[in-house]
Motif scaffolding. Structure first.
Motif, PDB file in Angstrom:
ATOM      1  N   GLN A 228      38.154  36.834  50.009  1.00  0.00           N
ATOM      2  CA  GLN A 228      38.186  35.416  49.167  1.00  0.00           C
ATOM      3  C   GLN A 228      37.772  35.581  48.105  1.00  0.00           C
ATOM      4  OE1 GLN A 228      35.866  32.859  51.821  1.00  0.00           O
ATOM      5  NE2 GLN A 228      37.525  32.448  53.196  1.00  0.00           N
ATOM      6  N   PHE A 229      36.704  36.284  47.698  1.00  0.00           N
ATOM      7  CA  PHE A 229      36.038  36.645  46.323  1.00  0.00           C
ATOM      8  C   PHE A 229      37.215  37.404  45.795  1.00  0.00           C
ATOM      9  CE2 PHE A 229      33.285  39.397  43.726  1.00  0.00           C
ATOM     10  CZ  PHE A 229      33.132  38.402  42.952  1.00  0.00           C
ATOM     11  N   GLU A 230      37.998  38.538  46.088  1.00  0.00           N
ATOM     12  CA  GLU A 230      38.810  38.916  45.315  1.00  0.00           C
ATOM     13  C   GLU A 230      40.207  38.255  45.047  1.00  0.00           C
ATOM     14  OE1 GLU A 230      38.397  42.104  44.209  1.00  0.00           O
ATOM     15  OE2 GLU A 230      36.663  42.508  45.198  1.00  0.00           O
ATOM     16  N   LEU A 231      40.692  37.346  45.815  1.00  0.00           N
ATOM     17  CA  LEU A 231      41.588  36.524  45.746  1.00  0.00           C
ATOM     18  C   LEU A 231      41.255  35.648  44.459  1.00  0.00           C
ATOM     19  CD1 LEU A 231      42.952  35.496  49.118  1.00  0.00           C
ATOM     20  CD2 LEU A 231      44.190  36.877  47.386  1.00  0.00           C
ATOM     21  N   TYR A 232      40.060  34.903  44.573  1.00  0.00           N
ATOM     22  CA  TYR A 232      39.550  34.222  43.706  1.00  0.00           C
ATOM     23  C   TYR A 232      39.563  34.644  42.046  1.00  0.00           C
ATOM     24  CZ  TYR A 232      36.195  31.585  40.705  1.00  0.00           C
ATOM     25  OH  TYR A 232      35.339  31.004  39.468  1.00  0.00           O
ATOM     26  N   LYS A 233      38.850  36.094  42.176  1.00  0.00           N
ATOM     27  CA  LYS A 233      39.175  36.761  40.768  1.00  0.00           C
ATOM     28  C   LYS A 233      40.536  36.850  40.272  1.00  0.00           C
ATOM     29  CE  LYS A 233      36.661  40.426  42.004  1.00  0.00           C
ATOM     30  NZ  LYS A 233      35.912  41.699  41.866  1.00  0.00           N
ATOM     31  N   ILE A 234      41.417  37.262  41.359  1.00  0.00           N
ATOM     32  CA  ILE A 234      42.682  37.463  40.483  1.00  0.00           C
ATOM     33  C   ILE A 234      43.309  36.186  40.296  1.00  0.00           C
ATOM     34  CG2 ILE A 234      44.961  38.008  41.407  1.00  0.00           C
ATOM     35  CD1 ILE A 234      44.038  40.163  43.197  1.00  0.00           C
ATOM     36  N   PHE A 235      43.264  35.043  41.012  1.00  0.00           N
ATOM     37  CA  PHE A 235      43.907  33.590  40.636  1.00  0.00           C
ATOM     38  C   PHE A 235      43.400  32.773  39.814  1.00  0.00           C
ATOM     39  CE2 PHE A 235      46.138  34.915  44.801  1.00  0.00           C
ATOM     40  CZ  PHE A 235      47.246  34.702  44.525  1.00  0.00           C
ATOM     41  N   ARG A 236      41.818  33.129  39.334  1.00  0.00           N
ATOM     42  CA  ARG A 236      41.323  32.433  38.345  1.00  0.00           C
ATOM     43  C   ARG A 236      41.954  32.748  36.916  1.00  0.00           C
ATOM     44  NH1 ARG A 236      35.134  34.694  37.511  1.00  0.00           N
ATOM     45  NH2 ARG A 236      35.696  36.794  36.939  1.00  0.00           N
ATOM     46  N   GLN A 237      42.604  33.734  36.902  1.00  0.00           N
ATOM     47  CA  GLN A 237      43.036  34.240  35.411  1.00  0.00           C
ATOM     48  C   GLN A 237      43.923  33.332  34.847  1.00  0.00           C
ATOM     49  OE1 GLN A 237      43.349  38.695  35.125  1.00  0.00           O
ATOM     50  NE2 GLN A 237      43.507  38.352  37.491  1.00  0.00           N
ATOM     51  N   LYS A 238      43.578  32.422  33.850  1.00  0.00           N
ATOM     52  CA  LYS A 238      44.694  31.341  33.514  1.00  0.00           C
ATOM     53  C   LYS A 238      45.839  32.044  32.650  1.00  0.00           C
ATOM     54  CE  LYS A 238      40.793  28.270  32.362  1.00  0.00           C
ATOM     55  NZ  LYS A 238      40.003  27.573  31.176  1.00  0.00           N
ATOM     56  N   GLY A 239      45.700  33.407  32.024  1.00  0.00           N
ATOM     57  CA  GLY A 239      46.987  34.071  31.947  1.00  0.00           C
ATOM     58  C   GLY A 239      48.289  34.046  32.554  1.00  0.00           C
ATOM     59  N   ILE A 240      47.704  34.228  33.791  1.00  0.00           N
ATOM     60  CA  ILE A 240      48.785  34.399  34.665  1.00  0.00           C
ATOM     61  C   ILE A 240      49.703  32.939  34.508  1.00  0.00           C
ATOM     62  CG2 ILE A 240      49.178  34.341  37.293  1.00  0.00           C
ATOM     63  CD1 ILE A 240      46.877  36.072  37.717  1.00  0.00           C
ATOM     64  N   TYR A 241      49.283  31.849  34.895  1.00  0.00           N
ATOM     65  CA  TYR A 241      49.715  30.614  34.797  1.00  0.00           C
ATOM     66  C   TYR A 241      50.536  30.573  33.590  1.00  0.00           C
ATOM     67  CZ  TYR A 241      46.956  30.695  38.832  1.00  0.00           C
ATOM     68  OH  TYR A 241      45.976  30.874  39.968  1.00  0.00           O
ATOM     69  N   ILE A 242      49.946  30.676  32.447  1.00  0.00           N
ATOM     70  CA  ILE A 242      50.664  30.479  31.008  1.00  0.00           C
ATOM     71  C   ILE A 242      51.720  31.428  30.836  1.00  0.00           C
ATOM     72  CG2 ILE A 242      50.282  30.884  28.415  1.00  0.00           C
ATOM     73  CD1 ILE A 242      47.015  30.247  29.023  1.00  0.00           C
TER      74      ILE A 242
ATOM     75  N   GLY B 142      35.270  47.316  50.507  1.00  0.00           N
ATOM     76  CA  GLY B 142      35.639  46.791  49.013  1.00  0.00           C
ATOM     77  C   GLY B 142      37.016  46.851  48.491  1.00  0.00           C
ATOM     78  N   VAL B 143      37.349  48.372  48.588  1.00  0.00           N
ATOM     79  CA  VAL B 143      38.677  48.638  48.157  1.00  0.00           C
ATOM     80  C   VAL B 143      39.652  48.172  49.222  1.00  0.00           C
ATOM     81  CG1 VAL B 143      40.460  50.682  47.895  1.00  0.00           C
ATOM     82  CG2 VAL B 143      37.921  50.973  47.117  1.00  0.00           C
ATOM     83  N   THR B 144      39.468  47.937  50.438  1.00  0.00           N
ATOM     84  CA  THR B 144      40.451  47.443  51.293  1.00  0.00           C
ATOM     85  C   THR B 144      40.942  45.942  51.038  1.00  0.00           C
ATOM     86  OG1 THR B 144      39.921  49.004  53.078  1.00  0.00           O
ATOM     87  CG2 THR B 144      40.862  46.901  53.796  1.00  0.00           C
ATOM     88  N   ALA B 145      39.620  45.093  50.613  1.00  0.00           N
ATOM     89  CA  ALA B 145      39.622  43.754  50.361  1.00  0.00           C
ATOM     90  C   ALA B 145      40.703  43.648  49.147  1.00  0.00           C
ATOM     91  CB  ALA B 145      38.261  43.246  50.216  1.00  0.00           C
ATOM     92  N   LYS B 146      40.152  44.382  48.081  1.00  0.00           N
ATOM     93  CA  LYS B 146      41.208  44.310  46.885  1.00  0.00           C
ATOM     94  C   LYS B 146      42.632  44.618  47.131  1.00  0.00           C
ATOM     95  CE  LYS B 146      37.857  45.587  43.007  1.00  0.00           C
ATOM     96  NZ  LYS B 146      36.703  44.855  43.743  1.00  0.00           N
ATOM     97  N   ILE B 147      42.961  45.829  47.918  1.00  0.00           N
ATOM     98  CA  ILE B 147      44.261  45.956  48.310  1.00  0.00           C
ATOM     99  C   ILE B 147      44.975  44.667  48.974  1.00  0.00           C
ATOM    100  CG2 ILE B 147      45.776  47.475  49.635  1.00  0.00           C
ATOM    101  CD1 ILE B 147      43.933  49.647  49.260  1.00  0.00           C
ATOM    102  N   ILE B 148      44.260  44.207  49.956  1.00  0.00           N
ATOM    103  CA  ILE B 148      44.923  43.075  50.546  1.00  0.00           C
ATOM    104  C   ILE B 148      45.146  41.817  49.689  1.00  0.00           C
ATOM    105  CG2 ILE B 148      44.428  41.382  52.605  1.00  0.00           C
ATOM    106  CD1 ILE B 148      42.764  43.546  53.958  1.00  0.00           C
ATOM    107  N   ALA B 149      44.120  41.733  48.783  1.00  0.00           N
ATOM    108  CA  ALA B 149      44.191  40.546  47.824  1.00  0.00           C
ATOM    109  C   ALA B 149      45.468  40.840  46.877  1.00  0.00           C
ATOM    110  CB  ALA B 149      42.865  40.363  47.125  1.00  0.00           C
TER     111      ALA B 149
END
Length: 380
Positions: free
Chosen positions: A6-20, A209-216
């Motif tokens: 959940q933390f890794e997903l939050y870090k990815i999807f919180r980036q405003k540049g993605i949506y812009i 930690g790496v596994t969580a990043k890969i899944i996210a």
């Protein structure tokens, strides 16, 4: 593990540049698609949406078996359309629809004739070759594939044509650029902020930690794919309609393809292969991010690897760089090209059978390298 994910997903999807960037790219794609919808008719000031109803109505009258009588009738119908080859030609919507449909029927007939001629040429070639020769086996494989093609029916298929064309022209850039924005800094940022010291020393350990990043990251890739597929289908269905998905791909824009795939089968194949290659590129981006110490360097290396092969350079062997690039493989090009098979130990093997298992293998290799890089990373 769930909290880490959940933390890794939050870090990815919180980036405003993605949506812009996503919104800007969709606006650009929409403008291009609407502008090009003029090409559905010979009259320069008519868009596909303006004659969609007439096209669908007239297409229903012609759907069915593509017999010689129907082809002759289509030729006579085309001759009856008062079309002058000037941008100012004044045709009614019904005449525009009629012109478009019969043109497609005649294209289908020409494609069928060319394929039958190719089969005849190959049969003549087989008679001159030894059965133990690789050339004989390759020609026999091509004949068998061509004989399995079903080219005897007509459907209006402008919608599927442009939906599939979107995957070739736009989808790789959409996925690739947004992956660069979302994932290129996934490991580097932790090093720059000192978070790696906490994460890699925690009870969860480096591997989790790496596994969580890969899944996210895989979830992020799935999200991007679902977004562009949804946009693609909605836009092209609105502009052209949603009929014609049972047309063989030879009746789209790929008359030389030997694969017995319908438009819907090829479209789903494109999506699956796009996902496979996108995950391979994801593994590469994560590995680069883990091995570099600068977000800019990580972004540039990944961006150059993805985007540079899309540019035409007049240097020797550059066509092989383009052919075996992430951006090219994302379009599933082997299914639309002329027949080609590789000689593996005296047996002809089709390109997709070789290429995409290799892509999966490289994905596993990048994953292993990523785990090893994080395992050996020194923390102060």
């Amino acid at each position: 593990m769930k909290q880490l994910l959940q933390f890794e997903l939050y870090k990815i999807f919180r980036q405003k540049g993605i949506y812009i960037v996503m919104v800007l790219m969709f606006l650009l794609f929409s403008l291009v698609m609407v502008s090009e919808s003029r090409n559905v008719s010979p009259k320069a000031d008519t868009y596909a949406t303006e004659v969609k109803e007439e096209l669908n109505t007239f297409a229903q009258e012609w759907e069915g078996n593509l017999t010689s009588e129907r082809v002759e009738e289509a030729t006579q119908t085309l001759d009856s359309v008062p079309y002058a080859y000037t941008p100012t030609s004044s045709l009614t919507d019904e005449e525009l629809a009629k012109y478009n449909i019969v043109q497609q029927i005649l294209f289908n007939d020409n494609t069928t004739r060319d394929i039958n001629s190719k089969i005849t040429e190959l049969e003549i070639k087989l008679d001159k070759l030894s059965k133990n020769d690789i050339s004989y086996k390759t020609a026999l494989l091509e004949i068998n594939m061509l004989n399995h093609l079903k080219l005897d029916t007509f459907q209006y298929n402008q919608g599927p044509i442009n939906t599939i064309d979107f995957v070739e022209r736009f989808a790789p850039y959409f996925t690739g650029i947004l992956m660069l924005i979302g994932l290129a800094s996934i490991f580097v940022n932790e090093t720059n902020t000192g978070m790696d010291q906490l994460i890699y020393s925690s009870t969860y350990g480096r591997r989790k930690g790496v596994t969580a990043k890969i899944i996210a990251s895989i979830i992020y890739v799935l999200f991007l794919t679902i977004v562009w597929v949804t946009f693609n289908i909605i836009m092209n269905s609105y502009i052209y309609g949603n009929i014609g998905w049972n047309s063989p791909i030879q009746f789209l824009r790929y008359p030389e393809s030997p694969y017995a795939l319908t438009a819907i089968e090829y479209f789903f194949s494109q999506i699956g292969i796009h996902l496979l290659v996108a995950i391979a590129f994801m593994a590469f981006v994560l590995t680069v991010s883990a091995l570099t110490k600068s977000t800019l360097v990580s972004f540039i290396i990944s961006a150059v690897t993805f985007l540079l092969p899309t540019i035409n350079f007049g240097v020797p062997y550059w066509e092989y760089v383009k052919k075996y690039s992430f951006s090219n493989f994302m379009t599933a090009p082997e299914f639309t090209k002329p027949f080609h098979a590789l000689n593996l130990f005296g047996v002809p093997v089709l390109d997709p059978v070789v290429n995409y298992p290799l892509v999966a293998l490289f994905t596993v290799m990048f994953m292993m390298l990523l785990y090893k890089a994080i395992k050996n990373k020194q923390v102060a």
